[in-house]
Motif scaffolding. Structure first.
Motif, PDB file in Angstrom:
ATOM      1  N   LEU A  49       4.241   5.899  -1.281  1.00  0.00           N
ATOM      2  CA  LEU A  49       4.826   4.964  -1.998  1.00  0.00           C
ATOM      3  C   LEU A  49       6.144   4.963  -1.927  1.00  0.00           C
ATOM      4  N   VAL A  50       7.070   5.814  -1.596  1.00  0.00           N
ATOM      5  CA  VAL A  50       8.131   5.408  -1.458  1.00  0.00           C
ATOM      6  C   VAL A  50       8.655   4.983  -0.217  1.00  0.00           C
ATOM      7  N   GLN A  51       7.791   5.343   0.811  1.00  0.00           N
ATOM      8  CA  GLN A  51       8.120   4.705   2.296  1.00  0.00           C
ATOM      9  C   GLN A  51       8.294   3.441   1.296  1.00  0.00           C
ATOM     10  N   LEU A  52       6.934   2.832   0.878  1.00  0.00           N
ATOM     11  CA  LEU A  52       7.157   0.848   0.892  1.00  0.00           C
ATOM     12  C   LEU A  52       8.289   0.934  -0.160  1.00  0.00           C
ATOM     13  N   VAL A  53       8.416   1.292  -1.790  1.00  0.00           N
ATOM     14  CA  VAL A  53       9.547   0.954  -2.286  1.00  0.00           C
ATOM     15  C   VAL A  53      10.124   1.288  -1.672  1.00  0.00           C
ATOM     16  N   GLY A  54      11.192   2.003  -0.808  1.00  0.00           N
ATOM     17  CA  GLY A  54      12.456   1.956   0.193  1.00  0.00           C
ATOM     18  C   GLY A  54      12.725   0.551   0.578  1.00  0.00           C
ATOM     19  N   THR A  55      12.090   1.011   1.219  1.00  0.00           N
ATOM     20  CA  THR A  55      11.204  -0.915   2.428  1.00  0.00           C
ATOM     21  C   THR A  55      11.493  -2.000   1.306  1.00  0.00           C
ATOM     22  N   LEU A  56      10.825  -2.258   0.282  1.00  0.00           N
ATOM     23  CA  LEU A  56      10.718  -3.100  -0.628  1.00  0.00           C
ATOM     24  C   LEU A  56      12.669  -3.317  -0.792  1.00  0.00           C
ATOM     25  N   GLY A  57      12.891  -2.406  -1.288  1.00  0.00           N
ATOM     26  CA  GLY A  57      14.394  -2.493  -1.919  1.00  0.00           C
ATOM     27  C   GLY A  57      13.861  -1.631  -3.375  1.00  0.00           C
ATOM     28  N   ALA A  58      13.708  -0.488  -3.960  1.00  0.00           N
ATOM     29  CA  ALA A  58      14.351  -0.380  -5.382  1.00  0.00           C
ATOM     30  C   ALA A  58      14.319  -0.866  -6.659  1.00  0.00           C
ATOM     31  N   GLU A  59      15.427  -1.611  -6.489  1.00  0.00           N
ATOM     32  CA  GLU A  59      16.571  -2.049  -7.579  1.00  0.00           C
ATOM     33  C   GLU A  59      15.056  -3.254  -7.684  1.00  0.00           C
ATOM     34  N   ARG A  60      14.623  -4.018  -6.949  1.00  0.00           N
ATOM     35  CA  ARG A  60      14.215  -5.015  -6.668  1.00  0.00           C
ATOM     36  C   ARG A  60      12.560  -5.149  -7.276  1.00  0.00           C
ATOM     37  N   PHE A  61      11.811  -3.994  -7.113  1.00  0.00           N
ATOM     38  CA  PHE A  61      10.566  -3.567  -7.016  1.00  0.00           C
ATOM     39  C   PHE A  61      10.169  -2.149  -7.796  1.00  0.00           C
ATOM     40  N   LEU A  62      10.456  -1.575  -7.418  1.00  0.00           N
ATOM     41  CA  LEU A  62      10.375  -0.371  -7.981  1.00  0.00           C
ATOM     42  C   LEU A  62       9.829  -0.435  -9.730  1.00  0.00           C
ATOM     43  N   TRP A  63       9.793  -1.058 -10.808  1.00  0.00           N
ATOM     44  CA  TRP A  63       9.601  -1.695 -11.600  1.00  0.00           C
ATOM     45  C   TRP A  63       7.741  -2.158 -11.418  1.00  0.00           C
ATOM     46  N   VAL A  64       7.903  -2.916 -10.272  1.00  0.00           N
ATOM     47  CA  VAL A  64       6.241  -3.622 -10.148  1.00  0.00           C
ATOM     48  C   VAL A  64       5.852  -2.543  -9.907  1.00  0.00           C
ATOM     49  N   LEU A  65       6.070  -2.163  -8.708  1.00  0.00           N
ATOM     50  CA  LEU A  65       4.988  -0.847  -8.918  1.00  0.00           C
ATOM     51  C   LEU A  65       4.634   0.274  -9.697  1.00  0.00           C
ATOM     52  N   LEU A  66       5.403   0.619 -10.756  1.00  0.00           N
ATOM     53  CA  LEU A  66       5.630   1.632 -12.188  1.00  0.00           C
ATOM     54  C   LEU A  66       4.828   0.547 -12.776  1.00  0.00           C
ATOM     55  N   LEU A  67       4.493  -0.652 -13.272  1.00  0.00           N
ATOM     56  CA  LEU A  67       3.938  -1.958 -13.701  1.00  0.00           C
ATOM     57  C   LEU A  67       2.384  -1.354 -13.580  1.00  0.00           C
ATOM     58  N   LEU A  68       2.103  -1.436 -11.891  1.00  0.00           N
ATOM     59  CA  LEU A  68       0.642  -1.965 -11.071  1.00  0.00           C
ATOM     60  C   LEU A  68      -0.044  -0.287 -11.701  1.00  0.00           C
ATOM     61  N   LEU A  69       0.838   0.426 -11.709  1.00  0.00           N
ATOM     62  CA  LEU A  69       0.142   2.084 -11.577  1.00  0.00           C
ATOM     63  C   LEU A  69      -0.668   2.149 -12.771  1.00  0.00           C
TER      64      LEU A  69
END
Length: 1435
Positions: A692-712
């Motif tokens: 997950l860290v690799q995925l969000v790090g590649t997408l850009g944490a500032e834009r998409f970390l919140w999306v990952l959290l909501l999906l979790l």
């Protein structure tokens, strides 16, 4: 021996086997007599005889017979006869007819057996004769040997050539040994012979038809230094002679010293000489050099293999087309021999062939296309697999190793290169030897190949030419789409796939590949064929697919090392079939195939992003379903690499110019992240976080970390909750929350806070309930649901799931902000300062969300969901707490002030809680911040007073505000007291209201008063008159409330702080304070002795006892005693403990000045028993002990001078005629306590007590008198108590007597009263037994010890013994125990008392009472033990 020699040969020829055996015998005999033969002197006249071909002279035989007759030693005669026998053997030996005297070389490998024997005998004769060359007769024999067998000089040097070179033969065809010594001797003999030859002869010897030069040249490479030296000498003898080899001789002779020193030098030197032949430019000397080299190489055809071997070693660095061309016939001949007769191939021939194959190198490579025969011979060598010699590589391996990168590159004809490649691949397919396969792989890895050549080899047999143009490629693809070309696949046999697989394996590690892009269409064609339905016999093609995918990946990485785009002229995008790779993923079930395909797609994403983006969801959907579930490092790397390569291509497609494109990309990202989240439960636990860290790090944490959290969160709400067991939900949620926090904390604090704001923003856009479409925040009403990023699909979830989702989101944010990982991250990033601005925005967002939730709660208060909204609001407040903890104080205070004006009471209370939390942090505040804090005091006072314009304050908020004021005062009141004076006034007014005010508010006011008083100190003095009365009233009220422990505690704390802070100003209220404290101790001890109230009460008592001066406290004590005397139960102990502690801290001067006052008080207090004689004796005793303990505190501080009058005053007080007799009880109790405290010092005052003690003992002894001592019904009990006090006091006096207090007079005065107590059965049997055992007997025993005089012991002992004759068995029993106690104390001193004791003991041994009899026996046994003497004889 002579007969044997003569039998060796007939007239025409020699019988060699017999001759060999005769020579061996002759050689042994000569060797045995070597010392004699080499020293014997044969007369010169016999020299002629030695040259003649006739028998041994008769004179020698006659002399020999005579010597035998005399029986003398005949070694000399034997030696002479053996010399003549050797001469005869030389003459008798004849060369066989088959011996090739006219050949250039005497080749031992090709000679017939007789010729070999002959040559072997010649070598043996030469060695034997040469060994005695120091003597004349052996030199004569050497001449004879050369004349008979080697008369022709050319024959001689052919013989020498054998001697010079045969030592290097490994096969030893002659079955004889030429030692290095013999070789060196032969070279020096040869040098001597060469030096003596004429020029013409030398010319012939140095020619190509003579073996001399070649034999000498190979000796220049010998490992033996002396051999090299001798060989160079021989060549020096030929120097300057015109011959075909003069260029070589003239070149090496000047290097004599270097050649002698270094065995490898000659090879380097000859390479330098013939280096000119490799140059393209034809120099004048080129032709001569070429002819010279040809002549030298020509020798290889006819010379022995061991010479050829050594010659190749010398010429190992000499290479050219001509060299290889000259040697081709030899290679062919040897290969033929190996093929037809491998068993007869000599080891020297094998080594020579290995060395000659070395001539296939970059200098001779051009011959392969000029002379096809050279290529055919090489290929033949490559196919020669027979193992000829153990430990040596096969000819095949050696030939393969010659295909080096320079050799292959030097082949200018691509057809030749193609043929060699084809041969290599065919070998790989057909070979069964692993060494061969490894060598082929190593060769292919080393050479530089054009991809076109590999492509030709990879083409199936039915395809004669590749697809040349893009149009043809497209046509081919169209045909594939229309129908699967099944027939063409079936035509391809299993052997083709085997060959193709092996080639693909080689390509895996191939670096030196020119134009690799040429292979791409062919590889895709192969991949397409792999994916077609295959006949069952061809098996699975998975491995081949993996190889193809790996080759494509390697090619892409070579063409684009940085992962960027490739120019169209290098590789056309149309040739790269991404759909085929995706199809490969879908069709295959093998994880390894998936890995290879994903890695390839990841690389292609950077090269051809558009082609990959069309298939991006297929790729990630597959990854989630398959690869992410595998637990191995390689799979993990594949996922990482795919994410790292494919995602950037997706993100780059969003240039930011179009909102629609951005929305589409974000939608794809949500879907991709959803794939990962869905797959997460199946991913191995230790892989989840990195993925997950690799995925969000590649997408850009500032834009998409919140999306990952909501999906979790969504996954937990919709799936995890359903599968978790009923009792495990909390544990599962806790574990999941820890994991989510771990994910967040892998990114910067800034990104995390930004994500929290994004989550809050998203939550505010969600409707209150599923049926509603409007968001709960008015500010977002214009934005429709369709424009929202669909993270949580409302239509696909129930209302309960929506509520759970919201609650979980807020709970997590709160837990994240409080987690150790997050705090550590903040500290590591530089503290809260780096978040300035972000935190302000987050706080505003949280407050906005709280406001929105609070409004929703009000709207839904009467609905079923009201409980949910209250819980959500509580969680939101919790999150506010955590944000507050991160807020810098400068920002925090204005925010709190604003919240205190909020119309909602719950918000105001939360603001106060936040403020309290901040104030409880132990930090040092700057002056500016303190000033801002103090500005809150008036606001809080107004809240407490209830005086707000529009707001009606709740009691809980007023109580919290008082607590806040307390904290403010605690933190800042010491340095800024003025603002808190109004706080004290307000709190005092609240306390004065009493029961009219809410109890919790009153408790808060009391605690606030306590803090303000302890902080403001002197400023409180003017307020004391208004504070103390209501405070004491409150204390009285709190004391009477059984359940109000907290209220009571608050009042106690307040009173304690006042007393501790202003002890000198509370004297007007001291009596009342003392009364409250005494009564409170009774209350608190009943509640719980260890309670907080009791702790504070003890502290208050200590404060009163230790801080107030005696002049203030003692009058109050007197007054208080008078008040509690009437109702003394449970109050005297607390009261006396205050006075006791006060006396303990009094200074000497103070005690001296107040002693009369205290004495008066204690005389009054000690009369307590007399005044309450009718009450419960146990309660009276306990209370009296409190008074005595207090008096003891004073006694121990008095000197002898001050104590003596006090003691006598007390004595008089007790003994006065009209005094109540109960005072005696009190006095003797006091005397007992004083004796215990003062120990040995008490004997100074105890003399006056002896007579009263004796009198009293007699007066209460019922065996002596019937009169009652006390005028009351409880006389026996009181008398028993009095006896106990007296006996105990006497025991302590006796125990601590060190100054011989017990004089004869005193002893005699006390003796009988004490002994008579053994008969005093006052109080009944049980009381009597207890008194005797515990008090009387210890006293009598110690009495005897204190006497320390045997003249007094005897009457004492006798008086006790007399009691043994008492009519009462109890008395007799008591007397027995007393005697034993006496003996135990006196030990061996008792022996003087034993004689008079024996008769009494004897009487009791037959006592009528069985118990007494048994005790007597025990006593006697114990006495025996103590005295160490047997006593049974006396009875």
């Amino acid at each position: 021996m002579a007969v044997l020699v003569s039998c060796c040969s007939s007239l025409k020829e020699t019988h060699f086997p017999f001759a060999t055996r005769v020579f061996s015998l002759l050689q042994k005999k000569i060797k045995k007599l070597e010392s004699v033969i080499t020293t014997v002197e044969i007369p010169s006249e016999w020299n002629f005889e030695l040259m003649m071909d006739r028998g041994i002279p008769l004179e020698l035989w006659a002399h020999y017979v005579e010597q035998l007759k005399t029986a003398r030693r005949i070694a000399v005669e034997d030696s002479v006869l053996f010399v003549f026998s050797l001469k005869n053997f030389i003459h008798a030996l004849k060369a066989p007819k088959s011996f090739p005297k006219d050949d250039t070389w005497w080749n031992p490998e090709q000679l017939k057996e007789d010729s070999r024997d002959y040559l072997c005998l010649l070598i043996g004769l030469f060695e034997l004769v040469l060994s005695g060359a120091d003597t004349v007769h052996f030199r004569v024999l050497m001449k004879l040997f050369m004349k008979v067998h080697l008369e022709d000089v050319f024959q001689l040097f052919k013989f020498f050539s054998v001697l010079w070179t045969y030592g290097s033969s490994l096969s030893n065809p002659l079955n004889c040994r030429v030692t290095t010594v013999l070789q060196t001797q032969a070279l020096y003999v040869g040098f001597a012979m060469l030096s003596s030859q004429k020029a013409q002869c030398k010319h012939q010897l140095a020619s190509a038809s003579s073996p001399v030069v070649t034999s000498l040249l190979v000796n220049l490479g010998s490992p033996i230094k002396e051999v090299r030296r001798a060989a160079i000498h021989c060549l020096q003898a030929l120097s300057g002679v015109a011959s075909q080899f003069h260029l070589i001789i003239d070149h090496v002779v000047p290097k004599a010293e270097e050649i002698t020193s270094d065995a490898t030098y000659v090879a380097q030197d000859l390479a330098t000489l013939f280096e000119e032949l490799q140059r393209e430019k034809k120099l004048k000397s080129h032709q001569k050099l070429s002819e010279t080299l040809k002549n030298l190489l020509y020798c290889v055809y006819s010379c022995p293999s061991y010479i050829a071997k050594d010659l190749m070693k010398v010429l190992q660095d000499v290479s050219s087309e001509m060299v290889l061309s000259q040697l081709l016939p030899v290679i062919e001949q040897l290969l033929e021999k190996i093929q037809k007769e491998p068993t007869v191939v000599l080891k020297d021939e094998v080594i020579a062939l290995h060395l000659i194959l070395g001539k296939y190198n970059e200098y001779s490579a051009s011959l392969l296309h000029k002379d096809p025969k050279s290529l055919d011979i090489f290929i033949k060598a490559v196919h020669t697999t027979k193992e000829l010699c153990t430990g040596m590589p096969t000819i095949q391996i050696t030939a393969l190793e010659k295909i080096t990168k320079p050799f292959f590159a030097a082949i200018s004809d691509e057809r030749v290169q193609q043929k060699l490649l084809c041969t290599l691949f065919d070998l790989l397919v057909n070979c069964k030897n692993s060494h061969c396969a490894q060598t082929v792989s190593s060769v292919f890895k080393g050479i530089s190949v054009n991809a076109e050549q590999v492509r030709i080899e990879l083409e199936p047999p039915d395809k004669t030419k590749s697809l040349g143009t893009i149009q043809q490629t497209r046509r081919q693809k169209m045909q594939q789409k229309k129908s699967q070309d099944l027939e063409s696949v079936q035509e391809v046999g299993g052997s083709y796939w085997q060959r193709a697989t092996l080639i693909l394996e080689l390509l895996q590690h191939k670096k030196k590949l020119k134009s690799p892009q040429i292979l791409i269409p062919t590889l895709f064609n192969l991949l397409s064929r792999c994916l077609e339905p295959l006949p069952l016999e061809q098996g699975s093609m998975e491995y081949t697919k993996q190889l193809i995918l790996s080759c494509l990946l390697n090619i892409c990485q070579k063409l684009s090392p940085d992962g960027g785009k490739i120019p169209k002229d290098v590789l056309d995008e149309e040739k790269f079939n991404v759909e085929l790779i995706v199809q490969c993923i879908r069709v295959s079930e093998m994880p390894q195939t998936h890995h290879h395909a994903l890695l390839l797609l990841g690389t292609v994403a950077g090269i051809f992003p558009d082609k990959v983006l069309h298939n991006i969801m297929s790729i990630f959907t597959f990854m989630g379903a398959n690869v992410m579930r595998l637990d191995d490092t390689y799979s993990f790397q594949v996922i990482n690499k795919t994410v790292k390569m494919v995602i950037p291509a997706l993100m780059q497609s969003d240039g930011g110019d179009s909102a629609e494109v951005t929305r589409n990309v974000e939608g794809i990202v949500v879907k991709i992240m959803n794939v990962f989240v869905d797959a997460l439960p199946h991913v191995p636990e230790h892989r989840r976080l990195p993925v997950l860290v690799q995925l969000v790090g590649t997408l850009g944490a500032e834009r998409f970390l919140w999306v990952l959290l909501l999906l979790l969160f969504e996954q937990y709400v919709t799936k995890t909750v359903l599968v978790a067991a009923f009792g495990e939900k909390d544990a599962v949620l806790e574990a999941d929350t820890e994991f989510w926090i771990s994910v967040c904390c892998e990114f910067t604090v800034q990104h995390q806070i930004q994500s929290l704001m994004n989550i809050l923003e998203y939550l505010m856009k969600l409707p209150e309930e599923k049926e509603e479409t409007l968001p709960i925040s008015v500010s977002y009403k214009s934005e429709s649901q369709e424009e929202m990023l669909q993270v949580f699909n409302i239509d696909a979830h129930t209302s309960k799931q929506l509520r759970h989702f919201k609650f979980l989101s807020v709970s997590f944010m709160s837990q994240l902000l409080a987690s150790n990982n997050f705090i550590r991250k903040v500290v590591e990033s530089g503290g809260p300062q780096v978040l300035t601005g972000l935190e302000q925005r987050l706080l505003e967002m949280v407050l906005g969300y709280i406001n929105a939730v609070a409004q929703s709660m009000e709207r839904n208060a009467d609905k079923l969901t009201g409980k949910f909204w209250r819980a959500l609001l509580s969680k939101a407040y919790d999150m506010l707490d955590k944000v507050n903890a991160l807020l810098p104080t400068e920002t925090f205070i204005p925010v709190i002030r604003g919240l205190l004006e909020n119309p909602l009471p719950s918000v105001r209370r939360k603001a106060l809680d936040l403020l309290n939390n901040k104030l409880q942090q132990k930090t040092s505040w700057k002056k500016k911040i303190v000033y801002h804090f103090l500005e809150l005091v008036p606001v809080l006072v107004a809240m407490v007073k209830h005086k707000r314009k529009t707001l009606e304050e709740q009691p809980i908020n007023r109580q919290t505000a008082l607590y806040t004021l307390k904290l403010l005062c605690k933190n800042f009141g010491a340095e800024n007291p003025e603002p808190f004076v109004p706080v004290l006034n307000t709190a005092v007014r609240l306390i004065a209201l009493g029961t009219k005010e809410e109890k919790n508010v009153l408790g808060g006011a009391l605690l606030c008063v306590a803090e303000v008083v302890s902080t403001l100190e002197a400023l409180v003095i003017p307020q004391l008159p208004s504070l103390m009365p209501p405070l004491l009233t409150t204390m009285r009220r709190a004391r009477d409330l059984a359940s109000g422990e907290v209220y009571l505690l608050s009042a106690l704390v307040a009173l304690q702080k006042v007393a501790g802070t202003l002890p000198h100003f509370i004297s007007p209220y001291l009596e009342d304070v003392l009364l409250q404290v005494i009564h409170l101790e009774k209350v608190t001890s009943e509640i719980a002795p260890a309670s907080q109230a009791n702790v504070h009460l003890m502290s208050l008592k200590k404060t009163l006892a230790t801080t107030l001066s005696p002049r203030v406290l003692l009058p109050a004590i007197n007054k208080t005693y008078k008040q509690i005397e009437k109702n003394w139960k449970n109050l005297m102990g607390p009261f006396m403990s205050i006075l006791c502690e006060h006396i303990g801290v009094m200074r000497k001067e103070e005690l001296a000045s107040h002693q009369p006052q205290l004495t008066t008080f204690f005389l009054e207090a000690l009369d307590f028993r007399a005044q309450h004689s009718e009450n419960d004796p146990e309660e009276i005793g306990k209370t009296e002990n409190y008074i005595i303990d207090c008096l003891m505190a004073m006694v121990v501080k008095l000197s002898e001078v001050t104590f003596r009058p006090l003691f006598f005053k007390l004595f008089d007080w007790a003994k006065t005629e009209d005094a109540p007799k109960d005072r005696l009880l009190t006095f003797y109790n006091l005397a007992d306590c004083i004796a215990e405290k003062l120990k040995g010092l008490f004997t100074l005052f105890a003399g006056h007590l002896v007579k009263p003690f004796a009198d009293t003992l007699n007066q209460v002894n019922i065996s002596k008198t019937d009169e009652a001592f006390f005028d009351s019904e409880s006389d026996p009990e009181k008398c028993c108590l009095l006896l106990q006090f007296i006996l105990n006091c006497l025991y302590k006096i006796f125990l601590f007597d060190t100054q011989h207090f017990l004089s004869r007079e005193r002893a005699e005065a006390l003796m009988m009263p004490l002994v008579d107590q053994l008969e005093n059965r006052l109080g009944g049997e049980e009381t009597f037994q207890e008194r005797v055992t515990k008090h009387l007997i210890p006293c009598l025993a110690q009495f005897a010890v204190a006497m320390a005089d045997d003249s007094l012991w005897k009457p004492l002992n006798y008086q006790i013994l007399l009691k043994m004759r008492d009519s009462s068995p109890k008395v007799r029993f008591a007397a027995l125990i007393t005697v034993l106690a006496l003996a135990e104390k006196l030990r061996e001193n008792y022996i003087v008392l034993l004689p008079e004791s024996i008769p009494f003991l004897a009487e009791l041994m037959e006592d009528e009472c069985e118990e007494v009899e048994h005790q007597c026996q025990k006593t006697v046994q114990r006495l025996e033990t103590i005295l160490g003497e047997p006593l049974q004889s006396y009875f």
